[in-house]
Design an enzyme around this catalytic site. Structure first.
Site, PDB file in Angstrom:
ATOM      1  N   ARG A  87       0.823  -1.203   0.000  1.00  0.00           N
ATOM      2  CA  ARG A  87       0.000   0.000   0.000  1.00  0.00           C
ATOM      3  C   ARG A  87       0.861   1.259   0.000  1.00  0.00           C
ATOM      4  O   ARG A  87       0.341   2.351   0.104  1.00  0.00           O
ATOM      5  CB  ARG A  87      -0.908  -0.026   1.230  1.00  0.00           C
ATOM      6  CG  ARG A  87      -2.171   0.770   1.066  1.00  0.00           C
ATOM      7  CD  ARG A  87      -2.998   0.631   2.294  1.00  0.00           C
ATOM      8  NE  ARG A  87      -3.699  -0.624   2.307  1.00  0.00           N
ATOM      9  CZ  ARG A  87      -5.030  -0.737   2.253  1.00  0.00           C
ATOM     10  NH1 ARG A  87      -5.781   0.312   2.181  1.00  0.00           N
ATOM     11  NH2 ARG A  87      -5.586  -1.917   2.284  1.00  0.00           N
ATOM     12  N   ARG A 159     -18.667  -1.067   8.743  1.00  0.00           N
ATOM     13  CA  ARG A 159     -17.323  -0.932   9.291  1.00  0.00           C
ATOM     14  C   ARG A 159     -17.146   0.443   9.920  1.00  0.00           C
ATOM     15  O   ARG A 159     -17.613   1.433   9.394  1.00  0.00           O
ATOM     16  CB  ARG A 159     -16.296  -1.118   8.163  1.00  0.00           C
ATOM     17  CG  ARG A 159     -15.763  -2.517   8.080  1.00  0.00           C
ATOM     18  CD  ARG A 159     -14.943  -2.786   6.844  1.00  0.00           C
ATOM     19  NE  ARG A 159     -13.880  -1.837   6.554  1.00  0.00           N
ATOM     20  CZ  ARG A 159     -13.009  -1.993   5.548  1.00  0.00           C
ATOM     21  NH1 ARG A 159     -13.085  -3.069   4.776  1.00  0.00           N
ATOM     22  NH2 ARG A 159     -12.077  -1.109   5.319  1.00  0.00           N
ATOM     23  N   ARG A 170      -9.211   8.237   4.601  1.00  0.00           N
ATOM     24  CA  ARG A 170      -8.649   7.091   3.852  1.00  0.00           C
ATOM     25  C   ARG A 170      -8.341   7.492   2.404  1.00  0.00           C
ATOM     26  O   ARG A 170      -7.332   7.079   1.846  1.00  0.00           O
ATOM     27  CB  ARG A 170      -9.635   5.916   3.876  1.00  0.00           C
ATOM     28  CG  ARG A 170      -9.674   5.222   5.239  1.00  0.00           C
ATOM     29  CD  ARG A 170     -10.911   4.380   5.404  1.00  0.00           C
ATOM     30  NE  ARG A 170     -10.966   3.267   4.486  1.00  0.00           N
ATOM     31  CZ  ARG A 170     -12.093   2.636   4.160  1.00  0.00           C
ATOM     32  NH1 ARG A 170     -13.241   3.009   4.674  1.00  0.00           N
ATOM     33  NH2 ARG A 170     -12.066   1.622   3.341  1.00  0.00           N
TER      34      ARG A 170
HETATM   35  P1  AP5 Z   1      -8.888  -2.499   3.768  1.00  0.00           P
HETATM   36  O1  AP5 Z   1      -9.880  -3.338   4.424  1.00  0.00           O
HETATM   37  O2  AP5 Z   1      -7.931  -3.098   2.817  1.00  0.00           O
HETATM   38  O3  AP5 Z   1      -9.631  -1.259   3.146  1.00  0.00           O
HETATM   39  P2  AP5 Z   1      -9.413  -0.475   1.758  1.00  0.00           P
HETATM   40  O4  AP5 Z   1      -8.197  -0.679   0.967  1.00  0.00           O
HETATM   41  O5  AP5 Z   1      -9.676   0.909   2.177  1.00  0.00           O
HETATM   42  O6  AP5 Z   1     -10.385  -1.141   0.849  1.00  0.00           O
HETATM   43  P3  AP5 Z   1     -11.837  -1.481   1.139  1.00  0.00           P
HETATM   44  O7  AP5 Z   1     -11.943  -2.781   1.836  1.00  0.00           O
HETATM   45  O8  AP5 Z   1     -12.508  -0.317   1.808  1.00  0.00           O
HETATM   46  O9  AP5 Z   1     -12.425  -1.498  -0.330  1.00  0.00           O
HETATM   47  P4  AP5 Z   1     -12.353  -2.586  -1.489  1.00  0.00           P
HETATM   48  O10 AP5 Z   1     -11.572  -2.002  -2.623  1.00  0.00           O
HETATM   49  O11 AP5 Z   1     -11.950  -3.928  -0.990  1.00  0.00           O
HETATM   50  O12 AP5 Z   1     -13.892  -2.551  -1.890  1.00  0.00           O
HETATM   51  P5  AP5 Z   1     -15.014  -3.661  -1.673  1.00  0.00           P
HETATM   52  O13 AP5 Z   1     -14.809  -4.774  -2.623  1.00  0.00           O
HETATM   53  O14 AP5 Z   1     -15.221  -3.978  -0.234  1.00  0.00           O
HETATM   54  O15 AP5 Z   1      -7.983  -1.748   4.876  1.00  0.00           O
HETATM   55  C1  AP5 Z   1      -8.582  -1.165   6.014  1.00  0.00           C
HETATM   56  C2  AP5 Z   1      -7.523  -0.493   6.862  1.00  0.00           C
HETATM   57  O16 AP5 Z   1      -6.523  -1.447   7.279  1.00  0.00           O
HETATM   58  C3  AP5 Z   1      -6.709   0.616   6.177  1.00  0.00           C
HETATM   59  O17 AP5 Z   1      -7.379   1.866   6.198  1.00  0.00           O
HETATM   60  C4  AP5 Z   1      -5.424   0.613   7.025  1.00  0.00           C
HETATM   61  O18 AP5 Z   1      -5.638   1.245   8.252  1.00  0.00           O
HETATM   62  C5  AP5 Z   1      -5.215  -0.867   7.288  1.00  0.00           C
HETATM   63  N1  AP5 Z   1      -4.404  -1.515   6.249  1.00  0.00           N
HETATM   64  C6  AP5 Z   1      -4.806  -2.444   5.354  1.00  0.00           C
HETATM   65  N2  AP5 Z   1      -3.780  -2.822   4.562  1.00  0.00           N
HETATM   66  C7  AP5 Z   1      -2.696  -2.108   4.983  1.00  0.00           C
HETATM   67  C8  AP5 Z   1      -1.341  -2.037   4.543  1.00  0.00           C
HETATM   68  N3  AP5 Z   1      -0.869  -2.763   3.523  1.00  0.00           N
HETATM   69  N4  AP5 Z   1      -0.514  -1.191   5.195  1.00  0.00           N
HETATM   70  C9  AP5 Z   1      -0.927  -0.458   6.231  1.00  0.00           C
HETATM   71  N5  AP5 Z   1      -2.218  -0.462   6.693  1.00  0.00           N
HETATM   72  C10 AP5 Z   1      -3.086  -1.291   6.065  1.00  0.00           C
HETATM   73  O19 AP5 Z   1     -16.288  -2.823  -2.201  1.00  0.00           O
HETATM   74  C11 AP5 Z   1     -16.818  -1.761  -1.433  1.00  0.00           C
HETATM   75  C12 AP5 Z   1     -18.342  -1.788  -1.537  1.00  0.00           C
HETATM   76  O20 AP5 Z   1     -18.715  -1.505  -2.898  1.00  0.00           O
HETATM   77  C13 AP5 Z   1     -18.979  -3.127  -1.198  1.00  0.00           C
HETATM   78  O21 AP5 Z   1     -20.192  -2.879  -0.522  1.00  0.00           O
HETATM   79  C14 AP5 Z   1     -19.265  -3.783  -2.564  1.00  0.00           C
HETATM   80  O22 AP5 Z   1     -20.423  -4.595  -2.503  1.00  0.00           O
HETATM   81  C15 AP5 Z   1     -19.492  -2.567  -3.442  1.00  0.00           C
HETATM   82  N6  AP5 Z   1     -18.977  -2.742  -4.807  1.00  0.00           N
HETATM   83  C16 AP5 Z   1     -17.813  -3.330  -5.184  1.00  0.00           C
HETATM   84  N7  AP5 Z   1     -17.672  -3.278  -6.518  1.00  0.00           N
HETATM   85  C17 AP5 Z   1     -18.770  -2.629  -6.997  1.00  0.00           C
HETATM   86  C18 AP5 Z   1     -19.208  -2.263  -8.299  1.00  0.00           C
HETATM   87  N8  AP5 Z   1     -18.500  -2.555  -9.396  1.00  0.00           N
HETATM   88  N9  AP5 Z   1     -20.380  -1.600  -8.411  1.00  0.00           N
HETATM   89  C19 AP5 Z   1     -21.129  -1.299  -7.313  1.00  0.00           C
HETATM   90  N10 AP5 Z   1     -20.773  -1.627  -6.054  1.00  0.00           N
HETATM   91  C20 AP5 Z   1     -19.597  -2.279  -5.897  1.00  0.00           C
END
Ligand code: AP5
Length: 213
Positions: A87, A159, A170
């Site tokens: 990241r 969440r 974020r």
């Molecule tokens: P993490 O859980 O990895 O959060 P993120 O990267 O912010 O990503 P998200 O999980 O929020 O989103 P996603 O891209 O996976 O989307 P999703 O598929 O769920 O990390 C959380 C925290 O942990 C960070 O802030 C940090 O503090 C820490 N962390 C993690 N990794 C780290 C690292 N390497 N280093 C340091 N700290 C770290 O989809 C979102 C929503 O949209 C869902 O409801 C889904 O149903 C919907 N959706 C998905 N695709 C579509 C589409 N095409 N159309 C409509 N809706 C959609």
């Protein structure tokens, strides 16, 4: 096959990563899920991570690198899909060193992107199952029964870091620290850019094409 998926919060890394990993028999290694499990289990790393996660900040590199290395090595035989790691550039360099040490390679590095207004709608409507971790969306993929997981009947929750103020932080952290990964990876072999602004099945089909190319 080993894959890295990266992109902004809410772009669909978790949703698509889980499906693509299952379709290709790979382990889905989602850094956020690994950290949330450590917080839930109250491990030392989880206690360190919680404050950063609640504020939408990155957990220190040393903590996440140590946590992911064991998983990568354990899944080296079957293949893995990394979601949310690396990241920042320091983590990408740590990953490169780790891969070299264990004689592994990444076959595809895929950058997923979507307009910020889509990200905001996706994050603010997301629901997660407390029991199995499966994800839903109030509008785009609602559960059959309100508040209840279709897969295991577990309770759905929002969440902590999907609150409006934390989402803004974020996205800021993403722009400052994660977006530079694009420069790091885009000239390397196996790099692909995926437009993830469309509907889930459209994005999945495009991702499948990349993985099978
Ligand atoms: P993490 O859980 O990895 O959060 P993120 O990267 O912010 O990503 P998200 O999980 O929020 O989103 P996603 O891209 O996976 O989307 P999703 O598929 O769920 O990390 C959380 C925290 O942990 C960070 O802030 C940090 O503090 C820490 N962390 C993690 N990794 C780290 C690292 N390497 N280093 C340091 N700290 C770290 O989809 C979102 C929503 O949209 C869902 O409801 C889904 O149903 C919907 N959706 C998905 N695709 C579509 C589409 N095409 N159309 C409509 N809706 C959609």
């Amino acid at each position: 096959m080993n894959i890295v998926l990266f992109g902004p919060p809410g772009v669909g890394k978790g949703t698509q990563g889980e499906k693509i990993a299952a379709a290709h028999g790979m382990r889905h290694l989602a850094m956020g899920d690994i950290l949330r499990a450590a917080v839930r289990d109250e491990t030392a790393a989880g206690r360190d991570a919680k404050t950063y996660m609640d504020a939408g900040k990155l957990v220190p590199d040393a903590v996440v690198v140590a946590m992911i290395e064991d998983k990568i090595v354990a899944d080296a035989g079957t293949g893995f899909l990394l979601d949310g790691f690396p990241r920042n550039v320091a983590q990408a360099e740590a990953l490169a060193a780790m891969l070299h040490k264990h004689d592994l390679i990444i076959d595809r590095t895929i950058f997923m992107d979507a307009p910020e207004e889509n990200l905001l709608k996706r994050l603010s409507g997301r629901l997660i199952c407390r029991a199995c971790g499966f994800g839903f969306h109030r509008q785009y993929s609602p559960p059959l029964k309100s508040g209840c997981c279709d897969r295991c009947s577990g309770e759905l929750y929002q969440r902590e870091d999907d609150r409006e103020d934390v989402i803004a932080n974020r996205l800021h952290v993403y722009r400052e620290q994660t977006a530079p990964l694009l420069d790091y990876y885009q000239h390397q072999e196996g790099f692909f850019k995926l437009d993830a602004g469309g509907e889930m099945n459209v994005v999945y089909a495009a991702l499948q094409t990349i993985v099978e190319s």
